[in-house]
Design an enzyme around this catalytic site. Structure first.
Site, mmCIF file in Angstrom:
data_model
loop_
_atom_site.group_PDB
_atom_site.id
_atom_site.type_symbol
_atom_site.label_atom_id
_atom_site.label_comp_id
_atom_site.label_asym_id
_atom_site.label_seq_id
_atom_site.Cartn_x
_atom_site.Cartn_y
_atom_site.Cartn_z
ATOM 1 N N ASN A 156 -22.259 -43.666 -18.939
ATOM 2 C CA ASN A 156 -23.224 -42.583 -18.725
ATOM 3 C C ASN A 156 -24.606 -43.159 -19.035
ATOM 4 O OD1 ASN A 156 -24.786 -40.314 -18.699
ATOM 5 N ND2 ASN A 156 -23.801 -39.314 -20.456
ATOM 6 N N TRP A 157 -25.324 -43.501 -17.971
ATOM 7 C CA TRP A 157 -26.644 -44.132 -18.180
ATOM 8 C C TRP A 157 -27.702 -43.135 -18.639
ATOM 9 C CZ3 TRP A 157 -27.388 -47.902 -13.370
ATOM 10 C CH2 TRP A 157 -26.512 -49.000 -13.522
ATOM 11 N N LYS A 158 -27.394 -41.846 -18.595
ATOM 12 C CA LYS A 158 -28.369 -40.814 -18.964
ATOM 13 C C LYS A 158 -29.673 -41.042 -18.185
ATOM 14 C CE LYS A 158 -25.941 -40.313 -23.271
ATOM 15 N NZ LYS A 158 -25.940 -39.871 -24.638
ATOM 16 N N HIS A 197 -21.981 -31.776 -20.327
ATOM 17 C CA HIS A 197 -22.412 -32.702 -21.389
ATOM 18 C C HIS A 197 -23.268 -31.939 -22.400
ATOM 19 C CE1 HIS A 197 -24.289 -35.995 -23.504
ATOM 20 N NE2 HIS A 197 -23.346 -36.786 -23.010
ATOM 21 N N GLU A 218 -25.824 -32.711 -23.996
ATOM 22 C CA GLU A 218 -27.280 -32.819 -23.817
ATOM 23 C C GLU A 218 -27.755 -31.823 -22.755
ATOM 24 O OE1 GLU A 218 -27.612 -37.050 -23.227
ATOM 25 O OE2 GLU A 218 -27.216 -37.411 -25.348
ATOM 26 N N GLU A 262 -16.227 -35.132 -27.059
ATOM 27 C CA GLU A 262 -17.432 -35.804 -27.552
ATOM 28 C C GLU A 262 -18.045 -34.981 -28.682
ATOM 29 O OE1 GLU A 262 -19.442 -38.622 -24.561
ATOM 30 O OE2 GLU A 262 -20.195 -36.637 -24.186
ATOM 31 N N GLY A 283 -24.893 -40.798 -29.750
ATOM 32 C CA GLY A 283 -26.175 -41.480 -29.929
ATOM 33 C C GLY A 283 -26.573 -41.676 -31.375
ATOM 34 N N SER A 339 -20.897 -42.702 -29.565
ATOM 35 C CA SER A 339 -21.147 -43.994 -30.226
ATOM 36 C C SER A 339 -20.020 -44.999 -30.011
ATOM 37 C CB SER A 339 -21.427 -43.790 -31.721
ATOM 38 O OG SER A 339 -22.624 -43.066 -31.889
HETATM 39 P P1 PGA Z 1 -23.401 -42.568 -26.837
HETATM 40 O O1 PGA Z 1 -23.379 -41.386 -25.757
HETATM 41 O O2 PGA Z 1 -22.320 -43.548 -26.454
HETATM 42 O O3 PGA Z 1 -24.778 -43.168 -26.719
HETATM 43 O O4 PGA Z 1 -23.137 -41.948 -28.167
HETATM 44 C C1 PGA Z 1 -22.157 -40.879 -25.280
HETATM 45 C C2 PGA Z 1 -22.412 -39.735 -24.336
HETATM 46 O O5 PGA Z 1 -23.372 -38.999 -24.525
HETATM 47 O O6 PGA Z 1 -21.652 -39.532 -23.370
#
Ligand code: PGA
Length: 258
Positions: free
Chosen positions: A15-17, A99, A101, A171, A177, A216
């Site tokens: 997931n490159w966000k 997600h 976010e 998650e 993150g 993470s």
């Molecule tokens: P992260 O993000 O690996 O940077 O914790 C995971 C995600 O948000 O899918």
């Protein structure tokens, strides 16, 4: 070429966000995936929408392509939005939905996830549905109730015959993150809990749903994650932008069944 029985393989999803420029996307995609095609794993890259056109031929190299969201309607007057059919037309195999976010950024997101899932699946996409509790909920020992409510609202009204298009990413928000992944015991417990909730709702047909972990994930913990039988892959944010990290994660899962 992509194996027809996708769900029997572990999923390693990037997931490159909102990172990487479109002009950088092809070289990063190829440097992440020395080992894209394997009997054991499926590798997926989910870049921002703006990169999908440049990456639309990744499948020829055995890498799946996905997006990070889509709209709940098939088309119409929704300025700035992107439809599931547009993603399918750009060779996407997957879309991430729910997600944390996106749930945080859009107060209406929680209400739309079920419709988004149905629209995405009807458009021929596989869905990576994200669920997970905040730290406050974890501290209050309410994570199972919370996840059950999320699953009930977002998934339980699906028809059982679309379950083969579903991957659930557990998650925990406090692990995303932060560099602080959940412990093996917490991960196993939550994966078993989600599996049993699916089974109570859908019966044995729910066995086709793949359950993966995110939060993470990196090269230092991927062997540990691959050693947990219930974990059928990972959703990787930060470490999916660093080729050596991502390749180590791929290797951890590729080797688990050898
Ligand atoms: P992260 O993000 O690996 O940077 O914790 C995971 C995600 O948000 O899918």
């Amino acid at each position: 070429m992509i194996h027809s029985d996708l769900k029997s393989r572990d999923l390693i999803a990037a997931n490159w966000k909102m990172n990487v420029l479109p002009s950088e996307s092809q070289s990063l995609a190829f440097s992440l995936c020395d080992l894209a095609w394997s009997e054991n794993i499926e590798v997926l890259i989910c870049p921002p929408f703006t990169h999908l056109f440049a990456l639309r031929d990744l499948r020829k190299d055995g890498i799946c392509l996905g997006a990070q969201d889509c709209h709940e309607a098939l088309k119409g007057p929704y300025t700035g939005e992107v439809s599931a059919l547009m993603l399918k037309d750009l060779n996407c195999d997957y879309v991430i939905l729910g997600h944390s976010e996106r749930r945080r950024m859009n107060p209406h997101e929680d209400q739309n996830i079920h419709s988004k899932i149905k629209t995405a699946m009807a458009s021929g996409l596989n869905v990576i549905y994200c669920c997970g509790e905040s730290l406050d909920i974890r501290i209050a020992n309410a994570e199972k109730d919370f996840i059950h409510r999320q699953l009930k609202k977002d998934l339980f009204e699906l028809e059982a015959d679309v379950l083969d298009k579903l991957t659930i990413a557990y998650e925990p928000i406090w692990a995303i993150g932060t560099g602080k992944h959940a412990t093996p015991e917490q991960i196993k417990e939550m994966h078993l809990f989600i599996r049993s909730a699916l089974k109570s709702q859908f019966g044995l047909q729910s066995n086709v749903v793949r359950i993966i972990y995110g939060g993470s994930v990196n090269a230092a913990n991927s062997d540990m994650l691959a050693s947990i039988q219930e974990v059928q892959g990972v959703l990787v944010g930060g470490a999916s932008l660093i080729p050596d990290e991502f390749k180590s994660i791929i290797n951890s899962f590729n080797q688990r069944k050898n």
